[in-house]
Scaffold this active site. Structure first.
Site, mmCIF file in Angstrom:
data_model
loop_
_atom_site.group_PDB
_atom_site.id
_atom_site.type_symbol
_atom_site.label_atom_id
_atom_site.label_comp_id
_atom_site.label_asym_id
_atom_site.label_seq_id
_atom_site.Cartn_x
_atom_site.Cartn_y
_atom_site.Cartn_z
ATOM 1 N N ASP A 1 -1.220 3.286 12.076
ATOM 2 C CA ASP A 1 -0.039 3.180 11.230
ATOM 3 C C ASP A 1 -0.207 1.980 10.198
ATOM 4 O OD1 ASP A 1 2.412 2.211 10.100
ATOM 5 O OD2 ASP A 1 3.435 3.239 11.952
ATOM 6 N N ASN B 1 -4.748 5.835 0.967
ATOM 7 C CA ASN B 1 -4.245 7.065 0.725
ATOM 8 C C ASN B 1 -2.745 7.220 1.107
ATOM 9 O OD1 ASN B 1 -3.915 10.254 -0.168
ATOM 10 N ND2 ASN B 1 -3.748 10.236 1.993
ATOM 11 N N SER C 1 -2.920 5.518 -6.143
ATOM 12 C CA SER C 1 -1.669 5.057 -6.730
ATOM 13 C C SER C 1 -0.711 6.126 -7.218
ATOM 14 C CB SER C 1 -2.096 4.047 -7.913
ATOM 15 O OG SER C 1 -0.803 3.701 -8.516
ATOM 16 N N TYR D 1 9.913 3.505 -4.788
ATOM 17 C CA TYR D 1 8.469 4.007 -5.034
ATOM 18 C C TYR D 1 7.622 3.431 -6.205
ATOM 19 C CZ TYR D 1 4.607 7.479 -5.236
ATOM 20 O OH TYR D 1 3.468 8.363 -5.320
ATOM 21 N N LYS E 1 4.027 0.968 -5.959
ATOM 22 C CA LYS E 1 3.075 1.454 -6.695
ATOM 23 C C LYS E 1 2.717 0.439 -7.769
ATOM 24 C CE LYS E 1 1.840 5.324 -4.541
ATOM 25 N NZ LYS E 1 0.801 5.401 -3.577
HETATM 26 N N1 LIG Z 1 2.156 14.598 -4.063
HETATM 27 C C1 LIG Z 1 1.993 14.233 -5.250
HETATM 28 O O1 LIG Z 1 2.746 14.730 -6.180
HETATM 29 C C2 LIG Z 1 1.747 12.758 -5.516
HETATM 30 C C3 LIG Z 1 1.513 12.204 -6.834
HETATM 31 C C4 LIG Z 1 1.095 10.740 -7.035
HETATM 32 C C5 LIG Z 1 0.797 10.019 -6.087
HETATM 33 N N2 LIG Z 1 0.794 10.637 -4.769
HETATM 34 C C6 LIG Z 1 0.273 9.757 -3.750
HETATM 35 O O2 LIG Z 1 -0.972 10.278 -2.865
HETATM 36 C C7 LIG Z 1 -0.972 9.870 -1.682
HETATM 37 C C8 LIG Z 1 -0.900 10.877 -0.546
HETATM 38 O O3 LIG Z 1 0.264 11.864 -0.829
HETATM 39 P P1 LIG Z 1 0.537 13.323 -0.516
HETATM 40 O O4 LIG Z 1 0.994 13.825 -1.766
HETATM 41 O O5 LIG Z 1 -0.767 13.855 0.282
HETATM 42 O O6 LIG Z 1 1.553 13.226 0.661
HETATM 43 P P2 LIG Z 1 2.117 13.659 1.949
HETATM 44 O O7 LIG Z 1 1.488 14.972 2.193
HETATM 45 O O8 LIG Z 1 3.306 13.184 2.259
HETATM 46 O O9 LIG Z 1 0.901 12.675 2.856
HETATM 47 C C9 LIG Z 1 1.275 11.542 2.892
HETATM 48 C C10 LIG Z 1 0.440 11.001 4.259
HETATM 49 O O10 LIG Z 1 0.586 9.309 4.381
HETATM 50 C C11 LIG Z 1 0.800 9.384 5.748
HETATM 51 N N3 LIG Z 1 1.736 8.128 6.213
HETATM 52 C C12 LIG Z 1 2.963 7.664 5.900
HETATM 53 N N4 LIG Z 1 3.352 6.866 6.507
HETATM 54 C C13 LIG Z 1 2.149 6.426 7.028
HETATM 55 C C14 LIG Z 1 2.083 4.999 7.878
HETATM 56 N N5 LIG Z 1 3.075 4.192 8.020
HETATM 57 N N6 LIG Z 1 0.628 4.877 8.379
HETATM 58 C C15 LIG Z 1 -0.098 5.691 8.211
HETATM 59 N N7 LIG Z 1 -0.091 6.913 7.348
HETATM 60 C C16 LIG Z 1 1.269 7.225 6.930
HETATM 61 C C17 LIG Z 1 1.464 10.601 6.109
HETATM 62 O O11 LIG Z 1 1.107 10.721 7.462
HETATM 63 P P3 LIG Z 1 2.368 11.473 8.541
HETATM 64 O O12 LIG Z 1 2.098 12.775 8.299
HETATM 65 O O13 LIG Z 1 2.092 10.764 9.824
HETATM 66 O O14 LIG Z 1 3.842 11.036 7.942
HETATM 67 C C18 LIG Z 1 0.532 11.631 5.244
HETATM 68 O O15 LIG Z 1 -0.514 11.862 6.095
HETATM 69 C C19 LIG Z 1 0.333 8.912 -1.388
HETATM 70 O O16 LIG Z 1 -0.176 7.661 -1.519
HETATM 71 C C20 LIG Z 1 1.117 9.221 -2.647
HETATM 72 O O17 LIG Z 1 1.952 8.280 -3.081
HETATM 73 C C21 LIG Z 1 1.034 11.749 -4.374
#
Ligand SMILES: NC(=O)c1ccc[n+]([C@@H]2O[C@H](COP(=O)([O-])OP(=O)(O)OC[C@H]3O[C@@H](n4cnc5c(N)ncnc54)[C@H](OP(=O)(O)O)[C@@H]3O)[C@@H](O)[C@H]2O)c1
Length: 313
Positions: A81, A108, A159, A173, A177
């Site tokens: 975590d 990530n 990011s 958010y 970032k």
């Molecule tokens: N999806 C988009 O459209 C998008 C766009 C721009 C940027 N991003 C960035 O891309 C990255 C990945 O996002 P994603 O889209 O893959 O979202 P996601 O599917 O919600 O995955 C987020 C991951 O972060 C983990 N997490 C949350 N809190 C945590 C903590 N305290 N310690 C360790 N792990 C933790 C979650 O684990 P749990 O499953 O245990 O909660 C999950 O594996 C993030 O930094 C996000 O801001 C995403």
């Protein structure tokens, strides 16, 4: 030259006892590896000639087995975590013990709160910043000493377009970032003399279900559901807009994963790298349009903006 390109960028003298180290199979540490972009990246990294430390919160670890990913002599699966100092320390200690340190750190893990500023409590603010900013910077701090000794290493911080522009209901958010972007920019200057490369990957809308993981503050959830709340239209329109664009987006988590691998292989990775076409578009708009014009145009384009605020006469 090894596949992930370590030390080739090192323009400074490399002591002879480090030549063998430069050829070692790189150790990649990934956070939030059990879902979304992290899981897609885990799958891609499995095909690369590297050793992997895949991390997730304890409660999410079973997802690796469900995805067919198991521990092996080149894969370590560890609970992490990112908000917990003792877990960050234990992870880096284990990386040092098992494989003599981390060569590539990919921050990530992330969460996204949805709330207008008026609905953000102190606790929400702390939680958002802990995951998206304090956690990654804490891990970087623990990883750097070994990278500096080696005079090589890569740090990739995931990011967002939210780190270059802010949208209503996403103040928390964007704050997290923007903080990550600012600190990473400083880091880029600081560690370049040690041969350490630093990159911010900026995805925009991705076709994924991650909007389902959006966190609402107690106040924003009740406001979004209360027809009489002055901010209800803000939530209604922004949530629909984000969900629609994520559903229609052409970029998938696997596309972002491929982008990250490309950055890892790159001889000269940029400080910032847009990972989706909308990220490039917004970066371009931010660069070219005068700020006043940009904010005015964005305001007018907000979904359903005529319904926001008090009823019009
Ligand atoms: N999806 C988009 O459209 C998008 C766009 C721009 C940027 N991003 C960035 O891309 C990255 C990945 O996002 P994603 O889209 O893959 O979202 P996601 O599917 O919600 O995955 C987020 C991951 O972060 C983990 N997490 C949350 N809190 C945590 C903590 N305290 N310690 C360790 N792990 C933790 C979650 O684990 P749990 O499953 O245990 O909660 C999950 O594996 C993030 O930094 C996000 O801001 C995403």
């Amino acid at each position: 030259m090894n596949l992930l390109g370590f030390a080739q960028e090192n323009r400074y003298e490399v002591p002879t006892n480090q030549v063998a180290e430069a050829n070692r199979q790189p150790v990649v540490l990934l956070t939030g590896a059990s879902s979304g972009i992290g899981l897609a990246l885990s799958r891609r990294l499995l095909k690369e000639p590297c050793r992997l430390i895949l991390t997730a919160r304890e409660s999410s670890l079973p997802r690796f087995a469900a995805a067919g990913i198991h521990e092996s002599d080149r894969i370590a699966i560890l609970p992490l975590d990112v908000t917990r100092l003792e877990e960050r320390k234990a992870t880096i200690e284990e990386a040092n013990r098992r494989w003599d340190g981390v060569d590539v750190l990919i921050n990530n893990a992330g969460v996204a709160f949805r709330a207008v500023c008026e609905h953000v409590t102190e606790a929400d603010r702390v939680e958002q910043l802990n995951v998206n900013y304090h956690g990654p910077m804490g891990l970087i701090r623990l990883t750097l000493p070994r990278m500096r000794e080696r005079r090589s290493g890569r740090i990739i911080n995931i990011s967002s377009v939210g780190g270059m522009m802010a949208m209503p209901t996403m103040a928390l958010y964007s704050a997290s970032k923007f903080a990550l972007e600012g600190a990473t920019e400083s880091l880029w200057y600081e560690v370049r003399p040690f041969g350490i490369q630093v990159t911010l990957v900026q995805p925009g809308f991705i076709r994924s279900d991650s909007f389902k993981n959006t966190r609402y503050s107690a106040l924003s959830r009740s406001a979004a559901e209360n027809p009489g709340d002055p901010y209800r239209a803000h939530y209604l329109h922004m949530s629909r807009f984000i969900e629609r664009y994520m559903g229609r987006a052409r970029t998938t988590p696997d596309d972002v994963a491929r982008h990250v691998i490309k950055i890892m292989r790159s001889r000269r990775p940029p400080l910032r790298s847009g990972a989706t076409s909308d990220a490039h578009l917004f970066a371009w708009l931010r660069r070219l349009l005068p700020r006043g014009l940009y904010h005015e145009a964005l305001y007018r384009c907000l979904p359903g903006i005529r319904e926001w605020g008090p009823p019009r006469d």
